[in-house]
Design an enzyme around this catalytic site. Structure first.
Site, mmCIF file in Angstrom:
data_model
loop_
_atom_site.group_PDB
_atom_site.id
_atom_site.type_symbol
_atom_site.label_atom_id
_atom_site.label_comp_id
_atom_site.label_asym_id
_atom_site.label_seq_id
_atom_site.Cartn_x
_atom_site.Cartn_y
_atom_site.Cartn_z
ATOM 1 N N ASP A 38 10.484 -36.866 -25.800
ATOM 2 C CA ASP A 38 10.527 -35.465 -25.369
ATOM 3 C C ASP A 38 11.607 -34.688 -26.131
ATOM 4 O O ASP A 38 11.702 -33.472 -25.979
ATOM 5 C CB ASP A 38 10.772 -35.361 -23.857
ATOM 6 N N ASN A 39 12.398 -35.384 -26.929
ATOM 7 C CA ASN A 39 13.412 -34.688 -27.735
ATOM 8 C C ASN A 39 13.049 -34.677 -29.208
ATOM 9 O O ASN A 39 13.901 -34.417 -30.056
ATOM 10 C CB ASN A 39 14.786 -35.344 -27.543
ATOM 11 N N GLY B 15 13.112 -27.967 -17.564
ATOM 12 C CA GLY B 15 13.683 -27.903 -16.226
ATOM 13 C C GLY B 15 14.782 -26.856 -16.118
ATOM 14 O O GLY B 15 15.243 -26.536 -15.033
ATOM 15 N N ASP C 282 19.712 -28.374 -11.294
ATOM 16 C CA ASP C 282 20.050 -27.017 -10.839
ATOM 17 C C ASP C 282 19.575 -25.938 -11.808
ATOM 18 O O ASP C 282 19.814 -24.756 -11.593
ATOM 19 C CB ASP C 282 21.567 -26.893 -10.608
ATOM 20 N N GLY D 50 9.397 -31.618 -18.792
ATOM 21 C CA GLY D 50 9.140 -30.177 -18.923
ATOM 22 C C GLY D 50 10.453 -29.428 -18.961
ATOM 23 O O GLY D 50 11.521 -30.007 -18.764
HETATM 24 P P1 AMP Z 1 17.671 -33.385 -21.744
HETATM 25 O O1 AMP Z 1 18.525 -34.578 -21.409
HETATM 26 O O2 AMP Z 1 18.443 -32.107 -21.863
HETATM 27 O O3 AMP Z 1 16.771 -33.618 -22.920
HETATM 28 O O4 AMP Z 1 16.729 -33.176 -20.468
HETATM 29 C C1 AMP Z 1 15.798 -34.117 -20.012
HETATM 30 C C2 AMP Z 1 14.964 -33.486 -18.934
HETATM 31 O O5 AMP Z 1 15.760 -33.162 -17.784
HETATM 32 C C3 AMP Z 1 14.287 -32.186 -19.331
HETATM 33 O O6 AMP Z 1 13.062 -32.125 -18.664
HETATM 34 C C4 AMP Z 1 15.254 -31.139 -18.832
HETATM 35 O O7 AMP Z 1 14.641 -29.904 -18.624
HETATM 36 C C5 AMP Z 1 15.702 -31.758 -17.519
HETATM 37 N N1 AMP Z 1 17.042 -31.299 -17.118
HETATM 38 C C6 AMP Z 1 18.244 -31.658 -17.660
HETATM 39 N N2 AMP Z 1 19.242 -31.041 -17.030
HETATM 40 C C7 AMP Z 1 18.699 -30.259 -16.077
HETATM 41 C C8 AMP Z 1 19.225 -29.378 -15.080
HETATM 42 N N3 AMP Z 1 20.528 -29.175 -14.957
HETATM 43 N N4 AMP Z 1 18.341 -28.755 -14.273
HETATM 44 C C9 AMP Z 1 17.023 -28.959 -14.381
HETATM 45 N N5 AMP Z 1 16.469 -29.792 -15.272
HETATM 46 C C10 AMP Z 1 17.287 -30.434 -16.116
HETATM 47 MG MG MG Z 2 15.355 -32.755 -23.888
#
Ligand code: AMP
Ligand code: MG
Length: 474
Positions: free
Chosen positions: A245-246, A86, A118, A84
């Site tokens: 999810d991407n 985040g 965070d 989700g």
């Molecule tokens: P990503 O690697 O950006 O595709 O993120 C994978 C998952 O981790 C997603 O659900 C993001 O919302 C969550 N996420 C990545 N970095 C953070 C962060 N700093 N704080 C909260 N959620 C994060």
């Molecule tokens: Mg992502």
């Protein structure tokens, strides 16, 4: 005032999202804003400070219904049951020349889906995302794009302490393959259906005149995914984290993380240093695209029979191959399709691989082989014999060389985003110097032009850049 409307997604039930506000920065500032995109959105009457105030939440748009979306996904092949947004919020939607467009804010603070995070994004990663969106857009690859980067004096901890920043981005949709997986694996077929109905209703791409609306929906996703990945392969782009999810359901490249444009041609190139198995290696991307489509198909199994899914998934390879073949023909300056094309292109790729040639520059300099000039990359004996067959193939087509030179330069970029270029812009930006970032934006948005004054960006990376490691942290 920004003509930003509440997103139709907010009307779906609370199973799909959490409505919430965001946390702006105390001392925000504009790192860069995208005037080209502002033009496309018809909002160039808004100054950068006005946009900053809106995206930082300093100036509230009362009617907005910002929300974080829930999704899950397969990460490196393993199902992760709750992901989700985040750290991102879907702020709303705007109309553009190409229909409605999502406005999303990345790094907007904690949400119920933050897990241990965070809720912030770092300046380094939002600069990388901004640059790559512009580079891909200029290469005609469907992509999300950013409208603005907001900097701050807030520090967050990654491998080291880094500045936090926010990215306002646009995309046709933020619904991912993983959005469907979430409801499927939580045993909520009614929500899988509600989400598919929402997509079909919301996005003209899914317009269907047959009674098999869900099959048609899935077919479009498969088609767009195959065609997007063919475009990645043609320009040497390695996404790095092709988790479900991407993956956008409208076939746009998004969620840029540890991506890389391949420099020396190496099919096993892995840009993501955290990907130890090489699952998302350059050469695996086409298969992973299909794997992801089957994962989505599985999540849609309450709507689409296995047999229909299988039939639709079978179209993937044909679309991928024919799109890539067409792109390669264009890169070689060929207009007609011939049975020997595949061998001709493979011959060139083999030479590039064994001689460790720069993928971008080899294609860019191919025009010289047509005008009998010395081609810097292709001067070995085997390369010279390849050039002979290349020239013969062109003679057969008999079109004017001048025209071909122009058309080849319109599809073979001179400039791609080499990792070290982004790194230099990031290092300067960390010291509040955004001039390198601005220069890069100029170069990357005109990748096919000669731009002699920026020649250095067309060269291979300097030696120090060999040790640059791009991890998942962002
Ligand atoms: P990503 O690697 O950006 O595709 O993120 C994978 C998952 O981790 C997603 O659900 C993001 O919302 C969550 N996420 C990545 N970095 C953070 C962060 N700093 N704080 C909260 N959620 C994060
Ligand atoms: Mg992502």
């Amino acid at each position: 005032m920004l003509p930003l409307l509440p997103h139709a997604f907010a009307e779906l039930s609370e199973d799909f999202h959490t409505r919430q506000n965001w946390e702006g920065f105390d001392n925000p500032f504009v790192v860069t804003e995208n005037s080209d995109l502002k033009n496309e959105l018809g909002i160039n009457n808004l100054g950068d400070q006005q946009l900053l105030n809106i995206f930082n939440g300093t100036e509230k748009i009362k009617s907005l219904k910002p929300l974080s979306m829930v999704y899950s996904g397969h990460q490196f092949g393993q199902y992760v049951e709750q992901l989700g947004d985040g750290r991102g919020l879907l702020l709303g939607q705007m109309s553009s020349n190409s229909g409605l467009i999502d406005i999303h804010l990345k790094g907007a603070g904690k949400t119920p889906y933050s897990r241990f995070g965070d809720g912030r994004a770092v300046l380094r990663s939002v600069i990388r995302e901004y640059l790559c969106g512009e580079a891909m857009h200029a290469l005609s690859i469907p992509t999300s794009r950013a409208l603005m980067i907001i900097g701050s004096d807030e520090m967050v901890i990654r491998e080291k302490s880094e500045s936090a920043a926010m990215l306002a981005r646009t995309a046709k949709t933020h619904i991912r393959f993983g959005s469907f997986e979430y409801f499927h694996y939580n045993n909520q077929p009614e929500n899988v259906k509600a989400l598919a109905d929402f997509c079909i209703d919301q996005y003209p791409a899914y317009f269907s005149s047959t009674p098999a609306a869900y099959e048609d929906f899935f077919r479009v996703i498969v088609e767009r995914t195959a065609s997007m990945i063919a475009r990645w392969q043609a320009c040497g782009f390695n996404h790095g984290v092709m988790n479900t999810d991407n993956m956008s359901i409208l076939g746009e490249t998004f969620d840029y993380g540890p991506y890389g444009f391949m420099e020396d041609y190496l099919p096993s190139y892995v840009c993501n240093h955290s990907d130890h198995q090489g699952r998302y290696a350059f050469k695996n991307q086409p298969y992973i695209g299909l794997w992801n489509c089957s994962a989505l198909g599985h999540a849609l199994s309450s709507l689409i029979s296995e047999e229909a899914q299988g039939e639709i998934l079978q179209t993937y390879e044909e679309i991928f191959q024919s799109t890539l073949a067409e792109l390669f023909r264009k890169k070689l300056g060929l207009e007609q399709e011939e049975s020997e094309d595949a061998a001709l292109i493979q011959g060139l790729l083999d030479i590039m691989e064994s001689e460790k040639l720069d993928y971008t520059n080899t294609f860019r300099n191919l025009t010289q082989a047509l005008t009998n000039k010395i081609t810097p990359e292709l001067d070995s004996d085997i390369a010279k014999s390849w050039i002979v067959s290349f020239q013969e193939r062109h003679t057969k087509e008999g079109l004017s060389v001048d025209k071909k030179l122009i058309s080849m330069h319109q599809v073979n970029p001179k400039f791609i985003l080499r990792n070290y270029m982004a790194q230099e812009a990031i290092d300067a930006a960390e010291d509040s110097d955004f001039s390198k970032l601005e220069t890069l934006i100029v170069v990357l948005t005109k990748p096919f032009e000669e731009l002699e004054e920026h020649q250095k960006f067309a060269n291979k990376s300097p030696a120090w850049a060999k040790d640059l490691e791009i991890s998942c942290s962002s």
